[in-house]
Design a protein around this motif. Structure first.
Motif, mmCIF file in Angstrom:
data_model
loop_
_atom_site.group_PDB
_atom_site.id
_atom_site.type_symbol
_atom_site.label_atom_id
_atom_site.label_comp_id
_atom_site.label_asym_id
_atom_site.label_seq_id
_atom_site.Cartn_x
_atom_site.Cartn_y
_atom_site.Cartn_z
ATOM 1 N N ALA A 91 0.918 -1.154 -0.303
ATOM 2 C CA ALA A 91 0.034 0.078 -0.080
ATOM 3 C C ALA A 91 0.748 1.514 0.027
ATOM 4 O O ALA A 91 0.988 2.567 -0.582
ATOM 5 N N GLY A 92 2.228 0.964 0.894
ATOM 6 C CA GLY A 92 2.776 2.564 0.745
ATOM 7 C C GLY A 92 3.255 2.164 -0.491
ATOM 8 O O GLY A 92 3.409 3.342 -1.144
ATOM 9 N N TRP A 93 3.562 1.336 -1.324
ATOM 10 C CA TRP A 93 4.818 1.450 -2.876
ATOM 11 C C TRP A 93 2.945 2.466 -3.417
ATOM 12 O O TRP A 93 3.723 3.343 -4.457
ATOM 13 N N ASP A 94 2.194 1.529 -3.289
ATOM 14 C CA ASP A 94 0.675 2.485 -4.819
ATOM 15 C C ASP A 94 0.746 4.271 -4.441
ATOM 16 O O ASP A 94 0.892 4.531 -5.010
ATOM 17 N N THR A 95 0.921 3.811 -2.528
ATOM 18 C CA THR A 95 1.248 6.002 -2.491
ATOM 19 C C THR A 95 1.461 6.311 -2.944
ATOM 20 O O THR A 95 1.551 7.407 -3.496
ATOM 21 N N HIS A 96 3.022 5.795 -3.323
ATOM 22 C CA HIS A 96 4.034 6.819 -3.368
ATOM 23 C C HIS A 96 4.703 6.819 -4.788
ATOM 24 O O HIS A 96 4.680 8.162 -5.317
ATOM 25 N N VAL A 97 3.546 5.604 -5.669
ATOM 26 C CA VAL A 97 3.759 5.804 -7.262
ATOM 27 C C VAL A 97 2.817 7.115 -7.033
ATOM 28 O O VAL A 97 2.282 7.921 -8.201
ATOM 29 N N GLY A 98 1.918 7.181 -6.773
ATOM 30 C CA GLY A 98 0.264 7.829 -6.759
ATOM 31 C C GLY A 98 0.721 9.400 -6.471
ATOM 32 O O GLY A 98 0.307 9.751 -7.165
ATOM 33 N N PHE A 99 1.789 9.638 -5.927
ATOM 34 C CA PHE A 99 2.076 10.855 -5.522
ATOM 35 C C PHE A 99 3.199 11.679 -6.576
ATOM 36 O O PHE A 99 3.009 12.134 -6.916
ATOM 37 N N GLY A 100 3.516 10.005 -6.554
ATOM 38 C CA GLY A 100 4.422 10.917 -7.881
ATOM 39 C C GLY A 100 4.475 11.574 -8.924
ATOM 40 O O GLY A 100 4.658 12.524 -10.039
ATOM 41 N N LEU A 101 3.282 10.720 -9.675
ATOM 42 C CA LEU A 101 2.677 10.450 -10.832
ATOM 43 C C LEU A 101 1.778 12.074 -10.749
ATOM 44 O O LEU A 101 1.403 12.636 -11.927
ATOM 45 N N ALA A 102 1.160 12.077 -9.583
ATOM 46 C CA ALA A 102 0.551 13.535 -9.482
ATOM 47 C C ALA A 102 1.174 14.435 -9.222
ATOM 48 O O ALA A 102 1.136 15.872 -9.628
ATOM 49 N N ASN A 103 2.606 14.620 -9.014
ATOM 50 C CA ASN A 103 2.963 15.579 -8.179
ATOM 51 C C ASN A 103 4.204 15.887 -9.462
ATOM 52 O O ASN A 103 5.171 15.536 -9.280
ATOM 53 N N PRO A 104 4.496 15.770 -10.460
ATOM 54 C CA PRO A 104 5.636 15.393 -11.473
ATOM 55 C C PRO A 104 6.803 16.346 -11.180
ATOM 56 O O PRO A 104 7.798 16.355 -10.523
ATOM 57 N N ALA A 105 6.764 17.885 -11.388
ATOM 58 C CA ALA A 105 7.510 18.441 -11.158
ATOM 59 C C ALA A 105 8.028 18.355 -9.664
ATOM 60 O O ALA A 105 9.022 18.784 -9.417
ATOM 61 N N LEU A 106 7.175 18.619 -9.026
ATOM 62 C CA LEU A 106 7.882 18.272 -6.755
ATOM 63 C C LEU A 106 8.359 17.175 -7.190
ATOM 64 O O LEU A 106 8.948 17.271 -5.750
#
Length: 235
Positions: A91-106
């Motif tokens: 679940a932590g992995w999925d959250t990490h990937v989701g955050f990265g794709l939703a905030n590409p510049a950051l």
């Protein structure tokens, strides 16, 4: 439209407003849009104000990355354990990937080794990962030392997000992140806590998690036992 709210406020409030304005520019237009002139104009202040508060553009970008990522990490910390450490790791992995794709510049800023090593929020996020890996180790499912497992998960997660971000959104192969996670799981987890071919290593890793809490041993004895267990896991 960007919010341009800045009036007779104090240093802290002014700094927070500038960070919010810069974060909005970063989210909507990318890192190249976050110039001192653009942020100052959007916030209704003079450019020297930014230099006084942040030093330079990099200082402002660091503050923006810290602000957004700190909120994300705080949300992760509030998520309760499900009772299944392996499921929580996924679940932590999925959250990490989701955050990265939703905030590409950051995410690009945070993935920069020069900035990431200075980020308290990034360090806190890594501590959450370490805690999740520690819980997996305590169940006897970890076939490698905890530090190695953390490094593999962190490296694979960052690499998966950066690779997906190089693809046009309509062409992204989201199963790539799943395949990467499956490969990491194969490298760090045993199929079961017992009767596995490398159960001695998994048992040593699991026992290593409780050594610091053994009250019957002295500090020297705990250190020696930890050293012996580390030899088993590194062999």
């Amino acid at each position: 439209m960007l919010d341009t709210r800045l009036g007779g406020v104090g240093r802290h409030e002014m700094r927070a407003t500038l960070v919010e304005v810069a974060a909005q520019l970063l989210r909507e237009q990318g890192p190249t849009a976050v110039t001192t002139r653009a942020v100052a104009q959007a916030a209704g202040v003079q450019a020297p104000t930014i230099y006084r508060l942040f030093g330079d553009k990099d200082g402002l970008l660091d503050a923006v990355a810290e602000h957004v990522f700190a909120a994300y990490v705080a949300g992760k910390a509030l998520i309760e354990d499900s009772g299944d450490p392996v499921a929580d790791l996924r679940a932590g992995w999925d959250t990490h990937v989701g955050f990265g794709l939703a905030n590409p510049a950051l995410f690009g800023l945070l993935a920069d080794p020069g900035r990431g090593t200075r980020s308290p929020a990034a360090a806190a996020g890594l501590e959450i990962l370490r805690a999740r890996v520690h819980r997996v180790a305590a169940t006897g499912r970890l076939r490698v030392p905890e530090r190695r497992a953390v490094e593999l998960v962190h490296a694979a997660g960052t690499g998966a997000v950066l690779t997906l971000l190089t693809m046009p959104p309509e062409d992204r192969q989201f199963d790539l992140a799943d395949a990467m996670y499956d490969a990491v799981v194969q490298a760090i987890l045993t199929d079961a806590p017992a009767l596995a071919e490398d159960s001695s290593t998994a048992a040593a890793v699991a026992f290593r998690t409780v050594v610091p809490e053994l009250p019957a041993l002295t500090d020297a004895e705990r250190a020696l036992l930890s050293e012996w267990l580390d030899r088993v896991t590194d062999s």
